[in-house]
Design a protein around this motif. Sequence first.
Motif, mmCIF file in Angstrom:
data_model
loop_
_atom_site.group_PDB
_atom_site.id
_atom_site.type_symbol
_atom_site.label_atom_id
_atom_site.label_comp_id
_atom_site.label_asym_id
_atom_site.label_seq_id
_atom_site.Cartn_x
_atom_site.Cartn_y
_atom_site.Cartn_z
ATOM 1 N N LEU A 344 -5.704 62.148 40.312
ATOM 2 C CA LEU A 344 -5.608 61.143 39.251
ATOM 3 C C LEU A 344 -4.353 61.406 38.412
ATOM 4 O O LEU A 344 -4.059 62.555 38.073
ATOM 5 C CB LEU A 344 -6.855 61.225 38.360
ATOM 6 N N TYR A 345 -3.650 60.341 38.078
ATOM 7 C CA TYR A 345 -2.376 60.461 37.356
ATOM 8 C C TYR A 345 -2.352 59.567 36.129
ATOM 9 O O TYR A 345 -3.051 58.550 36.048
ATOM 10 C CB TYR A 345 -1.209 60.047 38.261
ATOM 11 N N SER A 390 -6.749 47.630 38.401
ATOM 12 C CA SER A 390 -5.572 48.467 38.166
ATOM 13 C C SER A 390 -4.283 47.673 38.120
ATOM 14 O O SER A 390 -3.353 48.014 37.374
ATOM 15 C CB SER A 390 -5.481 49.547 39.252
ATOM 16 N N LEU A 391 -4.194 46.598 38.900
ATOM 17 C CA LEU A 391 -2.963 45.809 38.887
ATOM 18 C C LEU A 391 -2.725 45.153 37.529
ATOM 19 O O LEU A 391 -1.578 44.998 37.099
ATOM 20 C CB LEU A 391 -3.002 44.753 39.995
ATOM 21 N N ARG A 410 -2.386 57.126 42.754
ATOM 22 C CA ARG A 410 -1.113 56.700 43.335
ATOM 23 C C ARG A 410 -1.291 55.556 44.330
ATOM 24 O O ARG A 410 -0.431 54.687 44.450
ATOM 25 C CB ARG A 410 -0.460 57.889 44.046
ATOM 26 N N GLU A 411 -2.403 55.594 45.055
ATOM 27 C CA GLU A 411 -2.633 54.570 46.073
ATOM 28 C C GLU A 411 -2.717 53.176 45.467
ATOM 29 O O GLU A 411 -2.533 52.176 46.170
ATOM 30 C CB GLU A 411 -3.927 54.875 46.832
ATOM 31 N N ASN A 412 -3.021 53.085 44.171
ATOM 32 C CA ASN A 412 -3.167 51.786 43.509
ATOM 33 C C ASN A 412 -1.893 51.311 42.819
ATOM 34 O O ASN A 412 -1.896 50.265 42.170
ATOM 35 C CB ASN A 412 -4.304 51.846 42.492
ATOM 36 N N MET A 413 -0.816 52.082 42.948
ATOM 37 C CA MET A 413 0.449 51.657 42.338
ATOM 38 C C MET A 413 0.951 50.370 42.995
ATOM 39 O O MET A 413 0.871 50.224 44.215
ATOM 40 C CB MET A 413 1.510 52.745 42.493
ATOM 41 N N ASP A 415 3.682 47.577 44.413
ATOM 42 C CA ASP A 415 4.920 47.749 45.164
ATOM 43 C C ASP A 415 6.056 46.865 44.652
ATOM 44 O O ASP A 415 7.065 46.705 45.305
ATOM 45 C CB ASP A 415 4.675 47.452 46.650
ATOM 46 N N TRP A 416 5.856 46.326 43.419
ATOM 47 C CA TRP A 416 6.898 45.432 42.902
ATOM 48 C C TRP A 416 7.929 46.132 42.022
ATOM 49 O O TRP A 416 8.896 45.523 41.581
ATOM 50 C CB TRP A 416 6.256 44.286 42.112
ATOM 51 N N MET A 417 7.738 47.406 41.742
ATOM 52 C CA MET A 417 8.655 48.108 40.829
ATOM 53 C C MET A 417 9.981 48.426 41.514
ATOM 54 O O MET A 417 10.029 48.819 42.667
ATOM 55 C CB MET A 417 8.023 49.408 40.338
ATOM 56 N N ASP A 418 11.083 48.247 40.760
ATOM 57 C CA ASP A 418 12.417 48.574 41.268
ATOM 58 C C ASP A 418 12.762 50.041 41.035
ATOM 59 O O ASP A 418 13.693 50.562 41.644
ATOM 60 C CB ASP A 418 13.488 47.694 40.594
ATOM 61 N N TYR A 419 12.061 50.712 40.132
ATOM 62 C CA TYR A 419 12.308 52.124 39.859
ATOM 63 C C TYR A 419 10.953 52.804 39.667
ATOM 64 O O TYR A 419 9.973 52.158 39.313
ATOM 65 C CB TYR A 419 13.194 52.299 38.613
ATOM 66 N N PRO A 420 10.862 54.120 39.927
ATOM 67 C CA PRO A 420 9.553 54.791 39.905
ATOM 68 C C PRO A 420 9.033 55.008 38.492
ATOM 69 O O PRO A 420 9.794 55.195 37.542
ATOM 70 C CB PRO A 420 9.845 56.126 40.601
#
Length: 492
Positions: A344-345, A390-391, A410-413, A415-420
């Motif tokens: 968890l993060y 989560s979204l 992390r699995e729920n992050m 995929d639209w972000m341009d930077y982490p």
Amino acid sequence: MKQLHSLTGIVTLGLLLTLSVTFAPVRPALAQPPLDTPEQLVFRAPEPSPLVNYVTAVLEEAYAELGIPLKYVEMPRQRSLVEANHGRIAGELGRLPGLEQTFSNLRRVDFPLFAFQLVLIADRRECGVCSLDDIENLAYIRGMQGIERLLEQQDYQRPVVQAVDLEQLFLLFDNKRVKAIILNNFEAQELGLRENRHLIEVPFQSDIAYHYLHKNYADLIPKLEVILHRMHDEGRVVELMREHHAASFIRRTFSQPPQFGQVSATAGYWRRYTNLNGTGAYWEIVKRIFGPVSDSLELNANTYQRAILGLTEQRFDILVGSYAGHQPSNAIVSEVHFDYDRPLYAFTLDDEAMAHVKAGTLARPVCHVAGYGYHEFLPKGLSYYHANNSLDCFAMLDKGTRIGAVVNYRENMPDWMDYPYKQWLLHGSLPIHMAFQDTPRGRRLKEWFDVRMRELVASGEIAEIYNTTELERSKFLLSIPPEVRDALQPNP
């Protein structure tokens, strides 16, 4: 480390008892001819514990009616049996039945004063469901006859360490000198071992212990039995239990499969695990455990918040998925886990926001999915916003106005972000459990789940439900039979 406590192995008729008495050491009394009314009786002083207050309160009150005060002398547990058998102390406060077969000078007071259960404590990350077959070595306190009998019955042939006392036993385990320890269930609670979510408690047989006196004092036994039974009938024993904060602990066993009628389970929706149509690995576990012992089985997947509410309002028997200690206040969780979750993060947009999260000074709320309680893993001082999924949390974080951080996997992050995102690990992975209503029916359902979940793993049947990755994550790969493990195919 908490203050350590112990006694000779006893809980009153299914209740865990708690006490703390300070005893002044005295010289052991020498064996002497019986007296009509002894001036005093001397027993081994048990190490201070919540249980001891209850035990000594009952016995001291009973002996007081006979005009006999009790005194206590410090000595090792095993030595006290020899001293009692030779009449150098008056007897034993509480021991297993059958003691008189080995120590022929001791006489049993026929009042079931204590009940207790032996348990094995181990780290589920190292041994899965942790049966004796999974344990490389173990320790117990020297002189615990019930444990010695258990190991003999189980034909346990691996290395065993005998500790001098409860403190040494704890240190052996805490310092990882042994993989497991066996002790009484109330001693496990006294050591705070139940507070560590990674530790599993494996129950063995329950037993009842009795008060023993040397034959020199056999004439006191009929009088003492009358007093103890009267104290029980008048409710005085229960009163003393409550006064010393007694709690039920003994697990019941099943001589044959129970029947529960209609059983209902609820869960948050997890793809592959609790699908809306009743398929999925977690639903399959529920079906295999409760399907054969129910007339009908209802499965309901919804948002996790609604699932929690459903158990809280007692509309469902089972909640699939809870950390120990995170279940509703009117619920209990299984002893055996059914999986381990993912790490968890906390996520933020930049280092400055993350620094405020770690300091508990973040001005904006921390967002997480409604129903989950993550306050335990974060500093005090933070505020929270509960979203439906989560979204939604990540979308609000990206806007940078409403919330300042997200707690999730992390699995729920997205995929639209341009930077982490900046990430902070809150916990590596924790066991997840079934939760049940804290009622007689709910406790029975829990006990059945614990029994059958162990069987699913020990037989290898769990490999029909989980793939190799899931068996590794859940730690069950450590407990399934070698032939099943060898036959597993690597995940593609």
